[in-house]
Enzyme design. Structure first.
Site, mmCIF file in Angstrom:
data_model
loop_
_atom_site.group_PDB
_atom_site.id
_atom_site.type_symbol
_atom_site.label_atom_id
_atom_site.label_comp_id
_atom_site.label_asym_id
_atom_site.label_seq_id
_atom_site.Cartn_x
_atom_site.Cartn_y
_atom_site.Cartn_z
ATOM 1 N N ARG A 73 0.856 -1.184 0.000
ATOM 2 C CA ARG A 73 0.000 0.000 0.000
ATOM 3 C C ARG A 73 0.890 1.231 0.000
ATOM 4 O O ARG A 73 1.908 1.275 0.669
ATOM 5 C CB ARG A 73 -0.921 0.025 1.230
ATOM 6 C CG ARG A 73 -1.850 -1.172 1.318
ATOM 7 C CD ARG A 73 -2.710 -1.113 2.572
ATOM 8 N NE ARG A 73 -3.497 -2.333 2.718
ATOM 9 C CZ ARG A 73 -4.699 -2.509 2.219
ATOM 10 N NH1 ARG A 73 -5.265 -1.533 1.516
ATOM 11 N NH2 ARG A 73 -5.365 -3.637 2.404
ATOM 12 N N PHE A 124 -0.865 6.628 -2.705
ATOM 13 C CA PHE A 124 -1.878 6.834 -3.726
ATOM 14 C C PHE A 124 -2.693 5.579 -4.010
ATOM 15 O O PHE A 124 -3.440 5.539 -4.966
ATOM 16 C CB PHE A 124 -1.223 7.326 -5.026
ATOM 17 C CG PHE A 124 -0.916 8.783 -4.985
ATOM 18 C CD1 PHE A 124 -1.800 9.703 -5.497
ATOM 19 C CD2 PHE A 124 0.251 9.232 -4.395
ATOM 20 C CE1 PHE A 124 -1.530 11.058 -5.447
ATOM 21 C CE2 PHE A 124 0.530 10.575 -4.340
ATOM 22 C CZ PHE A 124 -0.359 11.503 -4.870
ATOM 23 N N LYS A 178 -1.139 -1.049 -9.798
ATOM 24 C CA LYS A 178 -1.290 0.011 -8.800
ATOM 25 C C LYS A 178 -2.653 0.667 -9.010
ATOM 26 O O LYS A 178 -2.907 1.295 -10.033
ATOM 27 C CB LYS A 178 -0.170 1.031 -8.968
ATOM 28 C CG LYS A 178 -0.226 2.209 -8.002
ATOM 29 C CD LYS A 178 0.980 3.113 -8.264
ATOM 30 C CE LYS A 178 0.970 4.324 -7.380
ATOM 31 N NZ LYS A 178 2.132 5.205 -7.652
ATOM 32 N N ASP A 221 11.347 8.809 -4.311
ATOM 33 C CA ASP A 221 11.082 8.556 -2.891
ATOM 34 C C ASP A 221 11.955 7.379 -2.480
ATOM 35 O O ASP A 221 11.508 6.236 -2.448
ATOM 36 C CB ASP A 221 9.598 8.265 -2.703
ATOM 37 C CG ASP A 221 9.200 8.292 -1.235
ATOM 38 O OD1 ASP A 221 8.021 8.103 -0.960
ATOM 39 O OD2 ASP A 221 10.077 8.486 -0.378
#
Length: 918
Positions: free
Chosen positions: A578, A581, A598, A699
């Site tokens: 998870r 988004f 996704k 990220d």
């Protein structure tokens, strides 16, 4: 009367018995066929117990009447000879038996009117019985590729009954004969893959106007032949693999193929000049022209596409630029003849007076052209008039058509013109008395013809014998008729064009032929963008993949029904993770290929969510690298947005570092850890090489570093975002949960630079070294923040063995390697950005610690068609221009970021010491 009353009472019972007896055979038929099918397989499929109902067998689905609707046994290690006839399974819709070892004849599936999908590829079948595919009126997918042991078989003529056919794969299946001319029977056909067979003959005319997008006909044993002109009339074409055949003639004008991104025509016998507009097609990314007999200028490449043209071609120069005037003229003349191979083989270089066949010169000027008895077809080019020194022109005994151009009568030095024994027609120009003109053997010459195609003029016919008045009257009448006929034809053409465009647009909008509104369970897709390796799969890979849809980096639209099926309707059991988004689900395609889907949360689909979705589509479908997770496709379903990525089966680095016991993973060895670190460094370095780094978000943390079967790592969470007017990162919320990975300067300025990434990478290195998370609230305050604690430990190198993950149990040589990585982690997390290295330095430090990886071929290199000489905003603008879209980003915002990557400063220390801890 009593007997009649008894009969009336018994009638309902009799009727019920009759009904039951009528229904019983349908169930019994499937039971018997399924039992026989199980007995024919070795071993029996898992879960196919004789004590259980066949509707409960693994991979078998039935309808409410216990009729079998699908059999899915892909990749089960099964063998045996299947039943010769499965046509009793009248409700069967899907038959998936690919990637096994079945032998013998392909089963007879004739007249299974419900059957939609047949997957028999990657087996050991030995024959295709005649009529096996007759009457399959609902068939949409037929896949027989990689059945190497099949006896030679032609494409079955009965396939034209399958008017709903979308996908036909039969590569490496010993298909022989010619391509049948029935492709007009398949209005929905999108993918035709018949590579590595023994097909011969020309491309069928019925390809014209078809919806075929993906055409693979490469590597035929003897070679397909004829021209490739029909490609110019295939407006939906996006990928054409025609290499290693025997195609001749020129490359046609492909300007109508606006979706074409990949054209592979190398290793043929193509001749002539490449169309000037070919490399300017809006979607084109890859072209291979090597080893043909092409002539004229070296192809210009203004858009920097992946273009190759080496080998046996005969370009006039070695670099782009025009040919000499005489060479240009002679090539135009050859073009009117269809660029004959005999001319292509001898007309080399940029000087027509240097050994060119059929051409004689005086000094540097062409004075004679002798094409006598060469069996040339085509027309006489008006370009002959440009050879102003021409004295003798011999065109006799060929198959020339059309008229004699008026311009030939104006050649100032012409003495001999012989056009005898051809099929010329139309008026004859008036030649000076000094010209010896011979034209016998052309029965239509000297007669008016509306079909003349050689550029003939309107000069008087010296040999016709007609009076001026008769000629004029005839001309007026013929001209009037021609005008009327032309007007009618033009009108009809306009009407047909408008109807075609309307129907095509309607079909496009409704998803027909575009892979957006497909039946459940199909992985048919529309490829709009660039495929992997610059659009070119290796031949070995393309033929061993089971002919899956082209998930090679293109902008692939996939229907929601497909994604629901392959994820078991987004089952909780298939959740991989998870994110901010949405949820990521595991999915499996029919052939066993795993994907990661996704699915955006509905609450996340605000402006930021849509921007994120558009951003990822804009860049991830273009950016390809072996250490970046590839985006395979997407789905737009109402307000729902989904992205489809390649699946990395070994999970995340975080799971291996922090959740080993819970996930059932063994602890990573040091070699695995340092290899992962190098892979990540290379992936991020490549992103940095795109120059406008503040537009790429990364990220970096272990949960966004994914591992494949070979434990090689790929960076997962990266994409393109808009900068706010103040220069701040537009997705602060995404980074809110990653505080432990953020550089100190981000909290004060909000600016994302490469140095912010280097800091995050240093934190990841520390986690790899220690097996600890960046932030751990369960530890005392002085140890909770990994960077602070680890940097203190680095002050004294003797502390390193105590600070690292104790499961590593290093020996001396390993400890030396660990110390180097620890030192690099310290440099990367220096407080001031200028004290941190760039990612290239990190790669240089880590590379010697890992067995050097080298690409197996040039196609495995990193940039995959990305022009690294362009800044990312420039590349994006080019992509948008190619795709006709400028809605995602504006040029003003793109121009606000710096365009260079700072190298490692000269004053950056080569070793780590305590002064760097400030």
């Amino acid at each position: 009367m009593g007997d009649m009353a008894t009969l009336r009472r018994l009638l309902p019972t009799v009727a019920l018995l009759l009904l039951l007896s009528a229904a019983a055979p349908s169930v019994a038929d499937d039971s018997s066929a399924m039992s026989d099918l199980r007995d024919a397989m070795s071993p029996a499929p898992s879960g196919w117990s004789s004590s259980a109902s066949y509707c409960k067998w693994d991979g078998v689905n039935c309808d409410s009447s216990s009729r079998v609707t699908s059999i899915s046994l892909a990749s089960q290690g099964l063998s045996g000879t299947l039943l010769p006839d499965l046509s009793s399974l009248s409700s069967l819709r899907t038959l998936s038996l690919q990637k096994n070892a079945f032998s013998g004849a392909v089963p007879n599936l004739a007249n299974l009117a419900s059957l939609q999908e047949i997957y028999l590829d990657n087996n050991n079948f030995t024959s295709v019985p005649a009529g096996a595919f007759a009457g399959l009126t609902s068939l949409q997918t037929l896949s027989l590729s990689n059945n190497f042991n099949l006896d030679p078989w032609p494409i079955p003529s009965e396939l034209n009954q399958s008017s709903s056919l979308v996908t036909f794969y039969a590569g490496n299946a010993n298909v022989m004969g010619t391509l049948p001319d029935f492709f007009g029977s398949f209005p929905s056909l999108q993918s035709l893959r018949l590579s590595y067979n023994n097909l011969t003959g020309p491309l069928p005319p019925s390809f014209a106007g078809s919806g075929i997008q993906n055409l693979w006909l490469n590597n035929q044993a003897q070679g397909l032949s004829g021209t490739i002109d029909v490609l110019s009339r295939m407006p939906a074409l996006s990928q054409a693999w025609l290499h290693k055949n025997s195609f001749t003639g020129p490359i046609p004008d492909l300007s109508k193929c606006e979706s074409l991104f990949d054209l592979q025509v190398r290793d043929n016998e193509l001749t002539g000049v490449m169309p000037a507009n070919l490399t300017s097609l809006p979607s084109l990314k890859n072209v291979s022209l090597d080893n043909n007999k092409l002539q004229g200028p070296v192809p210009d490449n203004p858009n920097k596409i992946q273009l190759t043209y080496d080998g046996t071609n005969s370009f006039c120069n070695t670099a782009p630029g025009p040919c000499s005037p005489q060479v240009t003229t002679l090539l135009e003349i050859a073009g009117a003849l269809g660029y004959p191979t005999t001319l292509a083989e001898s007309w080399e270089g940029n000087d027509a007076c240097q050994g060119w066949s059929f051409v004689t010169c005086q000094g540097k000027n062409v004075t004679s052209v002798n094409f006598s008895k060469q069996h040339f077809a085509g027309t006489i080019s008006p370009a002959f008039a440009n050879l102003t020194s021409l004295r003798s022109l011999l065109l006799n005994d060929n198959d020339l058509t059309g008229s004699i151009p008026d311009s030939l009568a104006k050649l100032p030095q012409l003495q001999i013109l012989d056009v005898s024994n051809n099929n010329l027609s139309g008026k004859v120009p008036v030649f000076p008395a000094s010209v010896k003109f011979t034209s016998t053997g052309n029965p239509l010459l000297g007669k008016s013809s509306s079909g003349s195609g050689g550029g003939g003029g309107s000069g008087s016919d010296a040999n016709s014998g007609s009076s001026p008045s008769a000629t004029n009257g005839s001309s007026v009448s013929a001209g009037l008729i021609a005008a009327i006929v032309s007007t009618v034809l033009v009108f009809l053409a306009i009407v047909l064009f408008v109807l075609y465009r309307f129907c095509y647009a309607k079909r496009k909008n409704t998803g027909i032929g575009k892979g957006k509104n497909l039946e459940k369970g199909k992985e048919v897709a529309k490829v709009n963008g660039m495929n992997g390796h610059g659009g070119v799969q290796s031949e070995m890979h393309s033929q061993s993949s089971g002919d899956l849809p082209v998930f090679d980096g293109g902008n692939v639209a996939i229907s929601i029904d497909v994604l629901r099926q392959v994820t078991d309707d987004f089952s909780e059991a298939n959740i991989l993770g998870r994110g901010g988004f949405g949820v990521v689900y595991k999915g499996e395609l029919h052939d066993g290929t795993m994907i990661a889907v996704k699915r955006m949360e509905s609450l996340a689909i605000g402006n930021k969510g849509l921007d994120e979705f558009q951003s990822e589509l804009a860049v991830l479908t273009k950016v390809r690298h072996r250490h970046l997770v590839a985006l395979l496709g997407y789905c737009i379903n109402g307000n729902e947005r989904l992205l489809v990525y390649e699946h990395m089966p070994q999970g995340t680095l975080a799971q291996h570092l922090f959740e080993c016991e819970a996930m059932g993973y063994p602890r990573l060895t040091w070699k695995q850890r340092v290899t992962i670190a190098l892979d990540v460094a290379r992936g991020v370095e490549y992103l940095h090489s795109l120059a406008q780094q503040s537009f790429i978000h990364r990220d970096l943390k272990p949960s966004n570093i994914l591992l494949g079967d070979d434990m090689r790592a790929k960076v997962a969470d990266f994409g393109l975002v808009k900068n706010a007017p103040d220069g701040k990162y537009s997705l602060e919320t995404r980074l809110a949960g990653t505080f432990g990975y953020l550089a100190p300067e981000y909290a004060a300025t909000g600016r994302v630079t490469t140095k912010v990434d280097v800091y995050a990478f240093g934190v990841v290195l520390m986690e790899i070294l220690t097996g600890r998370k960046a932030l751990d609230d369960s530890l005392p305050d002085d140890r909770a923040h990994l960077v602070t604690w680890f940097r203190r430990a680095l002050i004294n190198k003797e502390n390193i063995p105590k600070a690292i993950d104790q499961t590593l149990n290093p020996v001396d040589d390993t400890l030396e390697s660990i110390s180097k990585v620890a030192e690099l982690a310290g440099h990367c997390t220096a407080r001031e950005p200028f004290q941190r290295p760039d990612m290239g330095h990190a790669v240089n430090i880590l590379s010697p610690l890992v067995e050097q990886w080298k690409p197996s071929s040039q196609e495995d290199e990193d940039n995959y068609g990305i022009d690294l000489h362009l800044s990312l905003p420039q590349a994006l603008e080019r992509w948008q221009a190619d795709e006709g879209s400028t809605s995602m980003f504006n040029s003003s915002s793109l121009s606000q970021t710096q365009s260079s990557i700072p190298p490692k400063p000269a004053y950056f220390p080569d070793t780590f010491n305590s002064t760097d801890c400030r």
